[in-house]
Design a protein around this motif. Structure first.
Motif, mmCIF file in Angstrom:
data_model
loop_
_atom_site.group_PDB
_atom_site.id
_atom_site.type_symbol
_atom_site.label_atom_id
_atom_site.label_comp_id
_atom_site.label_asym_id
_atom_site.label_seq_id
_atom_site.Cartn_x
_atom_site.Cartn_y
_atom_site.Cartn_z
ATOM 1 N N UNK A 1 0.829 -1.200 0.000
ATOM 2 C CA UNK A 1 0.000 0.000 0.000
ATOM 3 C C UNK A 1 0.870 1.259 0.000
ATOM 4 N N UNK A 2 1.895 1.271 0.843
ATOM 5 C CA UNK A 2 2.780 2.428 0.897
ATOM 6 C C UNK A 2 3.486 2.678 -0.412
ATOM 7 N N UNK A 3 3.989 1.603 -1.019
ATOM 8 C CA UNK A 3 4.672 1.746 -2.298
ATOM 9 C C UNK A 3 3.688 2.163 -3.383
ATOM 10 N N UNK A 4 2.476 1.651 -3.329
ATOM 11 C CA UNK A 4 1.457 2.039 -4.302
ATOM 12 C C UNK A 4 1.173 3.527 -4.263
ATOM 13 N N UNK A 5 1.142 4.099 -3.065
ATOM 14 C CA UNK A 5 0.934 5.537 -2.943
ATOM 15 C C UNK A 5 2.104 6.320 -3.529
ATOM 16 N N UNK A 6 3.311 5.837 -3.266
ATOM 17 C CA UNK A 6 4.486 6.501 -3.826
ATOM 18 C C UNK A 6 4.443 6.507 -5.348
ATOM 19 N N UNK A 7 4.042 5.392 -5.924
ATOM 20 C CA UNK A 7 3.947 5.286 -7.385
ATOM 21 C C UNK A 7 2.844 6.197 -7.920
ATOM 22 N N UNK A 8 1.734 6.278 -7.198
ATOM 23 C CA UNK A 8 0.618 7.114 -7.647
ATOM 24 C C UNK A 8 0.956 8.596 -7.621
ATOM 25 N N UNK B 1 10.185 8.586 -12.289
ATOM 26 C CA UNK B 1 11.200 7.686 -11.764
ATOM 27 C C UNK B 1 10.989 7.479 -10.276
ATOM 28 N N UNK B 2 11.067 6.227 -9.843
ATOM 29 C CA UNK B 2 10.910 5.869 -8.433
ATOM 30 C C UNK B 2 12.228 5.322 -7.896
ATOM 31 N N UNK B 3 12.632 5.809 -6.729
ATOM 32 C CA UNK B 3 13.823 5.325 -6.046
ATOM 33 C C UNK B 3 13.401 4.715 -4.720
ATOM 34 N N UNK B 4 13.715 3.441 -4.522
ATOM 35 C CA UNK B 4 13.350 2.729 -3.298
ATOM 36 C C UNK B 4 14.617 2.267 -2.590
ATOM 37 N N UNK B 5 14.721 2.594 -1.317
ATOM 38 C CA UNK B 5 15.854 2.171 -0.499
ATOM 39 C C UNK B 5 15.296 1.489 0.740
ATOM 40 N N UNK B 6 15.705 0.235 0.973
ATOM 41 C CA UNK B 6 15.159 -0.519 2.103
ATOM 42 C C UNK B 6 16.230 -1.415 2.701
ATOM 43 N N UNK B 7 15.998 -1.840 3.929
ATOM 44 C CA UNK B 7 16.955 -2.681 4.644
ATOM 45 C C UNK B 7 17.031 -4.070 4.022
ATOM 46 N N UNK C 1 15.130 -10.153 -4.175
ATOM 47 C CA UNK C 1 14.007 -10.691 -4.943
ATOM 48 C C UNK C 1 12.670 -10.158 -4.408
ATOM 49 N N UNK C 2 12.543 -10.092 -3.098
ATOM 50 C CA UNK C 2 11.301 -9.581 -2.509
ATOM 51 C C UNK C 2 11.075 -8.116 -2.851
ATOM 52 N N UNK C 3 12.132 -7.324 -2.773
ATOM 53 C CA UNK C 3 11.974 -5.892 -3.019
ATOM 54 C C UNK C 3 11.684 -5.608 -4.484
ATOM 55 N N UNK C 4 12.380 -6.276 -5.386
ATOM 56 C CA UNK C 4 12.125 -6.041 -6.810
ATOM 57 C C UNK C 4 10.735 -6.543 -7.200
ATOM 58 N N UNK C 5 10.291 -7.642 -6.609
ATOM 59 C CA UNK C 5 8.942 -8.137 -6.900
ATOM 60 C C UNK C 5 7.889 -7.149 -6.415
ATOM 61 N N UNK C 6 8.136 -6.536 -5.272
ATOM 62 C CA UNK C 6 7.203 -5.542 -4.741
ATOM 63 C C UNK C 6 7.108 -4.344 -5.676
ATOM 64 N N UNK C 7 8.244 -3.917 -6.202
ATOM 65 C CA UNK C 7 8.252 -2.770 -7.116
ATOM 66 C C UNK C 7 7.566 -3.116 -8.435
ATOM 67 N N UNK C 8 7.896 -4.256 -9.009
ATOM 68 C CA UNK C 8 7.303 -4.626 -10.296
ATOM 69 C C UNK C 8 5.804 -4.879 -10.182
ATOM 70 N N UNK C 9 5.330 -5.250 -8.982
ATOM 71 C CA UNK C 9 3.892 -5.481 -8.804
ATOM 72 C C UNK C 9 3.079 -4.205 -8.972
ATOM 73 N N UNK C 10 3.721 -3.044 -8.884
ATOM 74 C CA UNK C 10 3.032 -1.769 -9.095
ATOM 75 C C UNK C 10 2.899 -1.421 -10.570
ATOM 76 N N UNK C 11 3.538 -2.208 -11.431
ATOM 77 C CA UNK C 11 3.494 -1.932 -12.860
ATOM 78 C C UNK C 11 4.690 -1.169 -13.369
#
Length: 258
Positions: free
Chosen positions: A118-125, A133-139, A181-191
């Motif tokens: 949900x949080x990433x979806x809002x960032x993309x929206x 362009x979206x930049x994601x940085x996570x642990x 793999x988890x982080x890239x899958x989360x990003x690609x799930x937003x389209x």
């Protein structure tokens, strides 16, 4: 044990962001970009981005961090280009405009929100439909496991490795960690289309600061080593942080964000 400087620890991300900002400005055909920094805190990235000539809106829940941001921006001479607003990514559109930004940073946010999707979806929206362009940085999970093991906390390292959120115990201050793999899958799930993945702080969190301080040219050599390892999947899997850069596909085609 002291660690190498904060500048070294963010150098990989900053190098990627500078290139991405330049490319986005060229594609957008305007030099001044509108940048949204969710969870931007005291402006570690926002202020340098503003110094490049862009306008940055920082959304952060901490009033203390926003006060420090204001002071930092003033000291850097970019107070007119940096705006701080109190809020979070869950209620992002209470304080920021939907579809209004060329670039969105989502740094150090997904570890803490109740629903990362949900949080990433809002960032993309928040990105412009015509291109952004979206930049994601996570642990990173692997970095935490390696750090606990090298510190002699083997049970905690195993627990982090096997627990769903990548936490090493109840006292772990980090609510959640990701594998590449988890982080890239989360990003690609937003389209969005993933452009690059980098491991951040592969070595910097493990090298004693005293070693860097006493060896000639050690800091520069460590920075080069970090840069060389950042793009290699084997080292991304043991990085303390993961950085994913993504873009809206051509013609702005992407699934609707709920």
């Amino acid at each position: 044990m002291s660690r190498p400087s904060a500048t070294l620890r963010t150098a990989v991300v900053w190098d990627v962001l500078r290139g991405a900002l330049d490319q986005r400005a060229e594609l957008a055909d305007h030099a001044e970009l509108a940048v949204l920094d969710t969870g931007g805190g005291t402006g570690n990235f926002a202020v340098p981005v503003a110094r490049l000539g862009h306008r940055v809106t920082v959304v952060d829940p901490s009033p203390d961090a926003l006060f420090a941001l204001e002071r930092r921006a003033a000291e850097a001479g970019v107070a007119d280009r940096v705006r701080g607003v109190q809020g979070d990514v869950r209620g992002l559109f209470e304080v920021a405009e939907r579809g209004a930004y060329d670039v969105v940073f989502c740094h150090g946010v997904l570890e803490y929100v109740d629903d990362p999707a949900e949080g990433l979806g809002n960032a993309v929206a928040a990105l412009r439909e015509e291109g952004g362009t979206l930049s994601v940085l996570a642990s990173g999970l692997g970095g935490a496991v390696l750090a606990r093991a090298l510190a002699g906390h083997f049970t905690e390292a195993r627990h982090a490795l096997t627990s769903p959120g990548g936490r090493w115990g109840e006292s772990d201050p980090m609510p959640r960690r990701f594998t590449p793999e988890q982080l890239t899958a989360l990003v690609t799930s937003t389209g969005l289309e993933v452009i690059s993945v980098h491991g951040v702080r592969v070595f910097a969190d493990l090298v004693p600061g005293a070693l860097v301080d006493t060896e000639p040219d050690a800091l520069e050599a460590l920075a080069r080593l970090e840069a060389a390892a950042a793009e290699l999947p084997d080292f991304q899997s043991v990085a303390s942080q993961l950085h994913v850069l993504a873009e809206i596909p051509p013609r702005g085609v992407r699934p609707a964000v709920r």
